[in-house]
Design a protein around this motif. Structure first.
Motif, PDB file in Angstrom:
ATOM      1  N   TYR A   1       0.843  -1.195   0.000  1.00 28.29           N
ATOM      2  CA  TYR A   1       0.000   0.000   0.000  1.00 28.29           C
ATOM      3  C   TYR A   1       0.880   1.247   0.000  1.00 28.29           C
ATOM      4  CZ  TYR A   1       0.921   0.729   4.993  1.00 28.29           C
ATOM      5  OH  TYR A   1       1.541   0.960   6.202  1.00 28.29           O
ATOM      6  N   SER A   2       0.259   2.374  -0.329  1.00 28.59           N
ATOM      7  CA  SER A   2       0.979   3.643  -0.290  1.00 28.59           C
ATOM      8  C   SER A   2       0.149   4.660   0.477  1.00 28.59           C
ATOM      9  CB  SER A   2       1.268   4.164  -1.701  1.00 28.59           C
ATOM     10  OG  SER A   2       0.065   4.525  -2.348  1.00 28.59           O
ATOM     11  N   ILE A   3       0.832   5.646   1.022  1.00 32.06           N
ATOM     12  CA  ILE A   3       0.134   6.774   1.642  1.00 32.06           C
ATOM     13  C   ILE A   3      -0.035   7.814   0.547  1.00 32.06           C
ATOM     14  CG2 ILE A   3       0.297   8.637   3.335  1.00 32.06           C
ATOM     15  CD1 ILE A   3       1.711   6.671   5.202  1.00 32.06           C
ATOM     16  N   VAL A   4      -1.300   8.167   0.258  1.00 36.08           N
ATOM     17  CA  VAL A   4      -1.595   9.083  -0.840  1.00 36.08           C
ATOM     18  C   VAL A   4      -1.910  10.494  -0.360  1.00 36.08           C
ATOM     19  CG1 VAL A   4      -2.302   7.254  -2.432  1.00 36.08           C
ATOM     20  CG2 VAL A   4      -4.011   8.307  -0.932  1.00 36.08           C
ATOM     21  N   ASP A   5      -2.155  10.657   0.934  1.00 35.28           N
ATOM     22  CA  ASP A   5      -2.439  11.973   1.494  1.00 35.28           C
ATOM     23  C   ASP A   5      -2.277  11.882   3.008  1.00 35.28           C
ATOM     24  OD1 ASP A   5      -3.153  14.660   1.570  1.00 35.28           O
ATOM     25  OD2 ASP A   5      -5.286  14.314   1.172  1.00 35.28           O
ATOM     26  N   GLY A   6      -2.090  13.005   3.656  1.00 36.41           N
ATOM     27  CA  GLY A   6      -1.983  12.985   5.104  1.00 36.41           C
ATOM     28  C   GLY A   6      -1.287  14.224   5.629  1.00 36.41           C
ATOM     29  N   ASN A   7      -1.165  14.296   6.955  1.00 42.51           N
ATOM     30  CA  ASN A   7      -0.533  15.458   7.578  1.00 42.51           C
ATOM     31  C   ASN A   7       0.704  15.092   8.405  1.00 42.51           C
ATOM     32  OD1 ASN A   7      -1.715  14.261   9.805  1.00 42.51           O
ATOM     33  ND2 ASN A   7      -2.656  16.136  10.579  1.00 42.51           N
ATOM     34  N   VAL A   8       1.266  13.913   8.178  1.00 42.87           N
ATOM     35  CA  VAL A   8       2.457  13.509   8.939  1.00 42.87           C
ATOM     36  C   VAL A   8       3.743  13.605   8.119  1.00 42.87           C
ATOM     37  CG1 VAL A   8       1.261  12.085  10.643  1.00 42.87           C
ATOM     38  CG2 VAL A   8       1.951  11.071   8.481  1.00 42.87           C
ATOM     39  N   GLY A   9       3.639  14.078   6.876  1.00 45.62           N
ATOM     40  CA  GLY A   9       4.829  14.331   6.067  1.00 45.62           C
ATOM     41  C   GLY A   9       5.398  13.134   5.346  1.00 45.62           C
ATOM     42  N   PHE A  10       4.633  12.051   5.218  1.00 43.04           N
ATOM     43  CA  PHE A  10       5.131  10.864   4.528  1.00 43.04           C
ATOM     44  C   PHE A  10       4.875  11.012   3.027  1.00 43.04           C
ATOM     45  CE2 PHE A  10       4.772   7.508   8.165  1.00 43.04           C
ATOM     46  CZ  PHE A  10       5.555   8.315   8.971  1.00 43.04           C
ATOM     47  N   ASN A  11       5.908  11.383   2.279  1.00 42.22           N
ATOM     48  CA  ASN A  11       5.798  11.518   0.829  1.00 42.22           C
ATOM     49  C   ASN A  11       6.427  10.302   0.163  1.00 42.22           C
ATOM     50  OD1 ASN A  11       4.604  14.137   0.920  1.00 42.22           O
ATOM     51  ND2 ASN A  11       6.621  14.957   1.423  1.00 42.22           N
ATOM     52  N   SER A  12       5.769   9.804  -0.848  1.00 39.71           N
ATOM     53  CA  SER A  12       6.231   8.634  -1.598  1.00 39.71           C
ATOM     54  C   SER A  12       6.427   7.428  -0.692  1.00 39.71           C
ATOM     55  CB  SER A  12       7.534   8.949  -2.352  1.00 39.71           C
ATOM     56  OG  SER A  12       7.325   9.994  -3.263  1.00 39.71           O
ATOM     57  N   TYR A  13       5.541   7.274   0.291  1.00 38.32           N
ATOM     58  CA  TYR A  13       5.609   6.135   1.207  1.00 38.32           C
ATOM     59  C   TYR A  13       4.984   4.921   0.537  1.00 38.32           C
ATOM     60  CZ  TYR A  13       4.760   3.158   5.274  1.00 38.32           C
ATOM     61  OH  TYR A  13       4.733   2.106   6.158  1.00 38.32           O
ATOM     62  N   ILE A  14       5.724   3.825   0.507  1.00 37.70           N
ATOM     63  CA  ILE A  14       5.219   2.542   0.005  1.00 37.70           C
ATOM     64  C   ILE A  14       5.637   1.469   0.998  1.00 37.70           C
ATOM     65  CG2 ILE A  14       5.310   0.813  -1.823  1.00 37.70           C
ATOM     66  CD1 ILE A  14       5.797   3.058  -3.799  1.00 37.70           C
ATOM     67  N   SER A  15       4.716   0.578   1.284  1.00 38.35           N
ATOM     68  CA  SER A  15       4.976  -0.461   2.271  1.00 38.35           C
ATOM     69  C   SER A  15       4.479  -1.805   1.748  1.00 38.35           C
ATOM     70  CB  SER A  15       4.237  -0.095   3.560  1.00 38.35           C
ATOM     71  OG  SER A  15       4.552  -0.989   4.573  1.00 38.35           O
ATOM     72  N   THR A  16       5.193  -2.853   2.111  1.00 43.10           N
ATOM     73  CA  THR A  16       4.772  -4.212   1.791  1.00 43.10           C
ATOM     74  C   THR A  16       4.728  -5.006   3.089  1.00 43.10           C
ATOM     75  OG1 THR A  16       5.750  -4.113  -0.416  1.00 43.10           O
ATOM     76  CG2 THR A  16       5.318  -6.309   0.488  1.00 43.10           C
ATOM     77  N   VAL A  17       3.598  -5.651   3.320  1.00 43.81           N
ATOM     78  CA  VAL A  17       3.389  -6.467   4.520  1.00 43.81           C
ATOM     79  C   VAL A  17       3.219  -7.910   4.060  1.00 43.81           C
ATOM     80  CG1 VAL A  17       1.909  -6.864   6.520  1.00 43.81           C
ATOM     81  CG2 VAL A  17       2.323  -4.520   5.716  1.00 43.81           C
ATOM     82  N   ARG A  18       3.915  -8.813   4.767  1.00 40.34           N
ATOM     83  CA  ARG A  18       3.880 -10.220   4.370  1.00 40.34           C
ATOM     84  C   ARG A  18       3.825 -11.096   5.613  1.00 40.34           C
ATOM     85  NH1 ARG A  18       8.418 -13.836   1.340  1.00 40.34           N
ATOM     86  NH2 ARG A  18       9.502 -13.492   3.278  1.00 40.34           N
TER      87      ARG A  18
END
Length: 191
Positions: free
Chosen positions: A123-140
């Protein structure tokens, strides 16, 4: 004339760029490398096929992640790529006690891919107020002989006011609490 206006804007932009100090220009032209990290939690007892449905419920993160008070569907169907969730109320390592009442941390997160046969999603963070730009995460979820483990890999552009260690603590601690809550919930079902 639209062409002339565009040309003027481009000339102004190049003028601003050429007037920057050399070190500022260099910093402006070069992006810092993305931060990358990984957290892992071991669950003793619960099998991977028991843990996976808890994580696969993309709109149910608030049931497991510490201090997350809200996880609501914004669009799509939970568990299908393209669905978006709104998460709010979580605390971060850089929050200050004095502004907790005034400040609500939130993000919108989009499910990019999911593979139930491999027990993984991204998943990615597409908007927010914590400053995470271009955040992508993989959970397994990884099967183990005596249970399973959850791996959470992530990358993000450097976050203003944070260190990579802050991010590692935030995700690592969150994942450990999630795993403990899942173990407790699944052990109640065994009784």
């Amino acid at each position: 004339m639209p062409g002339l206006l565009e040309e003027i804007s481009l000339n102004q932009a190049s003028l601003v760029s050429s007037q920057m100090e050399p070190t500022t220009q260099m910093a402006h032209d070069q992006q810092q490398p993305k931060w990358e990290g990984e957290a892992r939690a071991e669950l003793v007892g619960p099998k991977a096929e028991q843990v996976w449905p808890l994580l696969e419920d993309f709109f149910g993160l608030h049931k497991w992640f510490p201090t997350l008070t809200t996880c609501l569907p914004v669009q799509g169907v939970s568990g299908q790529p393209g669905c978006v969730r709104y998460c709010a109320g979580f605390k971060t390592p850089v929050d200050h006690e004095s502004n907790q009442l005034e400040h609500l941390n939130w993000t919108k997160q989009e499910l990019l891919s999911i593979d139930p046969s491999q027990l993984t999603f991204s998943y990615s963070i597409v908007d927010g107020n914590v400053g995470f730009n271009s955040y992508i995460s993989t959970v397994r979820v990884v099967p183990k002989e005596d249970g399973c483990s959850i791996e959470w890999k992530y990358e993000v552009e450097p976050v203003e006011g944070w260190t990579l260690k802050d991010l590692d603590v935030f995700i690592g601690t969150g994942l450990q609490v999630m795993a403990s809550r899942m173990e407790a919930s699944l052990s109640k079902l065994q009784v």
